[in-house]
Design a protein around this motif. Structure first.
Motif, mmCIF file in Angstrom:
data_model
loop_
_atom_site.group_PDB
_atom_site.id
_atom_site.type_symbol
_atom_site.label_atom_id
_atom_site.label_comp_id
_atom_site.label_asym_id
_atom_site.label_seq_id
_atom_site.Cartn_x
_atom_site.Cartn_y
_atom_site.Cartn_z
ATOM 1 N N THR A 59 50.898 29.445 42.064
ATOM 2 C CA THR A 59 49.712 29.010 41.332
ATOM 3 C C THR A 59 50.131 27.979 40.295
ATOM 4 O O THR A 59 51.070 28.207 39.515
ATOM 5 N N GLN A 99 44.677 21.797 41.232
ATOM 6 C CA GLN A 99 45.286 23.099 41.086
ATOM 7 C C GLN A 99 45.360 23.784 42.451
ATOM 8 O O GLN A 99 44.470 23.611 43.294
ATOM 9 N N VAL A 101 46.291 27.674 44.392
ATOM 10 C CA VAL A 101 46.486 29.105 44.191
ATOM 11 C C VAL A 101 47.691 29.537 45.021
ATOM 12 O O VAL A 101 48.148 28.833 45.916
ATOM 13 N N GLU A 102 48.193 30.700 44.739
ATOM 14 C CA GLU A 102 49.362 31.204 45.448
ATOM 15 C C GLU A 102 49.026 31.451 46.913
ATOM 16 O O GLU A 102 47.989 32.026 47.237
#
Length: 761
Positions: A59, A99, A101-102
């Motif tokens: 993330t 961005q 996310v994992e």
């Protein structure tokens, strides 16, 4: 569908690499595992094709900047994580930020135009194995989590990863991909000890950024800094610095004046210098088992590394250095036991990447090379030193052939090489002009008989160089040239010559025309002068057979025959030596017996005392011994004769012997004869009976040929004295002795008129 395939593949090989590329017909080709720094460069994307880079993401923020060579309007660039998709803004470049996310993420590239695109990408991606914002702190707090940075202790791998663009770097260094997200500074506490080596690289940034290595509990000591004042270009070479830590607390600080800026960096923490591979000591000689070798090392300020290389013989050496800092390199050679400076060059004289190439020639008497390397800057640096040796030997040897004409045939056989004369067989060699090696001389051996003649053919091949080959018929007794023939290559590449010679050892010489004419105006060891390679084919045919000798003796036969002659000579002398020695013994014995008169009485006394064997043995010895005395002295030594008859030419004597002197049971008598005049040939003595049956000779001592009552004495020379014991067998009652022979081919005879009665004592 494309993302689903990527996810399946990603799940199977994620442990192998952080990045996976899936492509149709793009130049990366199919599915590949790659490193980010190499993966995102030089992408060739054909018209209508697409490519996806799949990676496992943490993330965090990301930034991607694609350079299409000034026009990215046909490029569609997206970054997605399965939750959201971010599409790049297209100007001259394609730039996208956002961005992630994992989980699994994709970087997708598609070419919608009609022409192929060549793409270079710089990026900061929160890849799973890299460090990022989550691993940092906003202040220098020594209580925060310590970050471990990967490295390799193998310098060879570090230099193998060197590229023109990337420079020298550790391929195992840890990635740092971070986005500021409103922060103006971030800190990572580095897991390192005092004197460890830190390698820091700044690769890409979306805006201004400064990276600093800080030391101390509060981080107030600046070890090194790297900075970018604006958005970096995809073609910008990475900035890199190597530094030694001075405190157990070392920090990496990142600062910016632009909010939401991203950067990509790498950091490797190497253990202290003691754990790095040693680069060589003065007494540690490196053997070149191949023709080249590479050495590696790490230098701190004030250090010096030394390499010793076995360098026996004349060779051309090429040295290549690569380093992260400017170096001072000194090369010396041990020549005839003395260190001679050969070459000095500095990194300041090399290119901006601290790469240098140099070459030297070493003399034949060279034993060792010593390379001393030290740093010219205050920065820690690593270096590599490549050594390549080129040997210009002749006839598949590492040594150079002798170039002069031998002083004599013995010197030629000992110090010069023979060359095979066989059609179709090639021989190669070099004339090393930089070291003034202007001639190679070889021996030609032609075995034959006297007046044999041979025709030698020579084919010389060289590469448009001025070179001459000469055949020489030698007269070694005067060291003069009987005849010669040569071929020269000037503008062409081949030359042929022939020469008729006799049997024996002759010469082949290959020479440089320039050095032969005194045109070599270069300095010794000039690396700008090229050695001359040559190839020859040489053969011979016999034109005249010559005269075959009766016996062609090999060397070992002559030696053996000499030894045999000495041996046979010794054997022939042995009888003479034996005769002289035995005569000397007999003479000494005779002299002793001469003082012992009436020898027969002495022998009878020995028999009377029972010493029969001793008496018989003494009689045998006395027969030869007393013959060495004067005749009258010998007669006196035996005692008074029973018969004595003397003429002008001969003197005869007979003695009766005791029966115990008989060997075969006969009647023993002692007979003596002295030749006074002339040489008696076919001499014989006859033992005639006075009355009764004839006597028969059954034994003589020494042995003579006998028949009936005669004993044949062969030839008796004038002055000779002979004594012999004779055994007679028969029933006669008396003995008469006569002697006959030839003197000057005339028959002669002598006979005693009386008779000896043998039964008397």
């Amino acid at each position: 569908m494309q993302h689903r395939i990527a996810a399946i593949l990603f799940g199977t090989i994620l442990a192998m690499s952080p990045f996976l590329i899936i492509s149709g017909n793009a130049s990366h080709g199919g599915v590949q595992v790659a490193d980010e720094e190499a993966l995102l460069r030089d992408i060739s994307l054909p018209s209508g094709e697409s490519i996806s880079v799949v990676f496992s993401s943490r993330t965090g923020g990301f930034w991607v900047d694609a350079d299409c060579g000034g026009d990215c309007r046909d490029l569609v660039l997206t970054v997605s994580d399965g939750v959201s998709e971010n599409t790049a803004t297209i100007t001259d470049n394609a730039v996208v930020k956002g961005q992630l996310v994992e989980g699994v993420a994709w970087l997708n590239l598609s070419n919608t135009g009609s022409d192929s695109l060549n793409i270079d990408i710089q990026a900061s991606l929160p890849e799973l194995n890299s460090l990022g914002n989550a691993d940092s702190s906003s202040t220098r707090d020594s209580a925060v989590q310590v970050n471990s940075f990967l490295s390799t202790s193998n310098l060879a791998e570090t230099f193998a990863a060197k590229t023109t663009r990337g420079g020298i770097h550790d391929p195992s260094a840890t990635w740092i991909n971070a986005t500021f997200n409103g922060l103006d500074s971030m800190y990572w506490l580095i897991d390192a000890n005092v004197s460890d080596i830190l390698e820091l690289s700044l690769l890409h940034s979306s805006a201004d950024v400064e990276l600093r290595l800080l030391s101390g509990d509060d981080g107030n000591q600046i070890l090194a800094s790297l900075s970018s004042q604006s958005n970096s270009s995809s073609s910008t070479a990475p900035q890199r610095v190597w530094k030694t830590t001075t405190n157990n607390h070392t920090w990496l600080e990142a600062t910016t004046t632009t909010a939401s800026s991203s950067f990509s960096a790498r950091l490797a923490a190497h253990e202290s210098i003691d754990n790095w591979p040693a680069t060589g000591e003065v007494n540690d000689v490196q053997e070149l088992h191949e023709e080249s070798a590479t050495f590696y090392g790490l230098l701190s300020t004030g250090d010096e590394d030394v390499i010793m290389v076995n360098a026996s013989g004349p060779h051309l050496w090429k040295f290549t250095t690569s380093s992260t800092t400017a170096l001072d390199v000194n090369i010396s050679a041990m020549v005839d036991g003395i260190w001679v400076p050969f070459l000095t060059f500095q990194g300041l004289q090399s290119d901006s990447a601290h790469n240098s190439d140099s070459s030297i020639w070493t003399p034949e008497a060279t034993a060792l090379l010593k390379v001393s390397i030290s740093s010219l800057s205050e920065e820690t640096g690593i270096w590599s030193f490549d050594v390549m040796r080129t040997t210009f030997g002749d006839l598949d040897n590492s040594t150079d052939a002798n170039g002069a004409i031998p002083m004599n045939i013995d010197s030629a056989m000992e110090n010069w090489d023979f060359i095979e004369l066989k059609e179709g067989v090639s021989h190669t060699g070099w004339l090393s002009l930089p070291t003034y090696d202007g001639a190679d001389t070889y021996l030609l051996n032609l075995e034959g008989w006297e007046e044999s003649r041979y025709r030698i053919k020579l084919l010389l091949t060289a590469d448009n160089t001025r070179i001459i080959a000469e055949l020489i018929e030698m007269d070694w007794s005067s060291r003069t040239i009987i005849s010669n023939s040569s071929t020269i290559i000037d503008d062409g590449i081949e030359g042929v010559t022939t020469l008729e010679v006799g049997e024996g050892t002759h010469l082949l010489r290959i020479r440089s025309v320039e050095l032969m004419n005194g045109e070599g105006n270069w300095t010794w060891g000039d690396v700008n002068i090229n050695p001359i390679p040559w190839t020859i084919e040489i053969s011979s045919i016999q034109s005249e057979e010559g005269i075959e000798p009766w016996f062609e003796a090999e060397g070992f036969v002559s030696q053996a025959s000499t030894g045999l002659l000495y041996f046979l000579g010794f054997l022939m002398l042995t009888p003479i030596i034996w005769v002289i020695w035995t005569n000397r013994i007999y003479s000494r014995r005779a002299a002793q017996l001469a003082g012992d008169k009436e020898r027969l009485k002495t022998l009878r006394k020995m028999i009377a005392e029972g010493q029969v064997k001793q008496a018989i043995s003494d009689l045998k010895l006395s027969l030869r011994t007393i013959a060495a005395l004067d005749w009258e002295e010998g007669v006196e030594t035996w005692g008074e004769a029973n018969i004595r008859h003397r003429t002008v030419a001969v003197d005869l004597a007979v003695w009766k012997l005791a029966p115990e002197f008989s060997i075969k049971g006969g009647v023993p008598v002692l007979f003596g004869v002295h030749i006074l005049k002339g040489t008696w040939q076919v001499a014989a003595v006859r033992f005639e009976v006075s009355a009764g049956e004839h006597w028969e000779v059954i034994s003589t001592e020494p042995r003579f040929l006998s028949r009936g009552d005669e004993v044949f004495l062969d030839t008796l020379s004038e002055g000779s004295r002979t004594f012999l014991k004779v055994e007679l067998e028969g029933n006669g009652t008396g003995l008469e002795v006569s002697m006959s022979g030839l003197v000057e081919n005339k028959p002669v005879a002598a006979k005693h008129t009386g008779s000896l009665r043998l039964e008397e004592e």
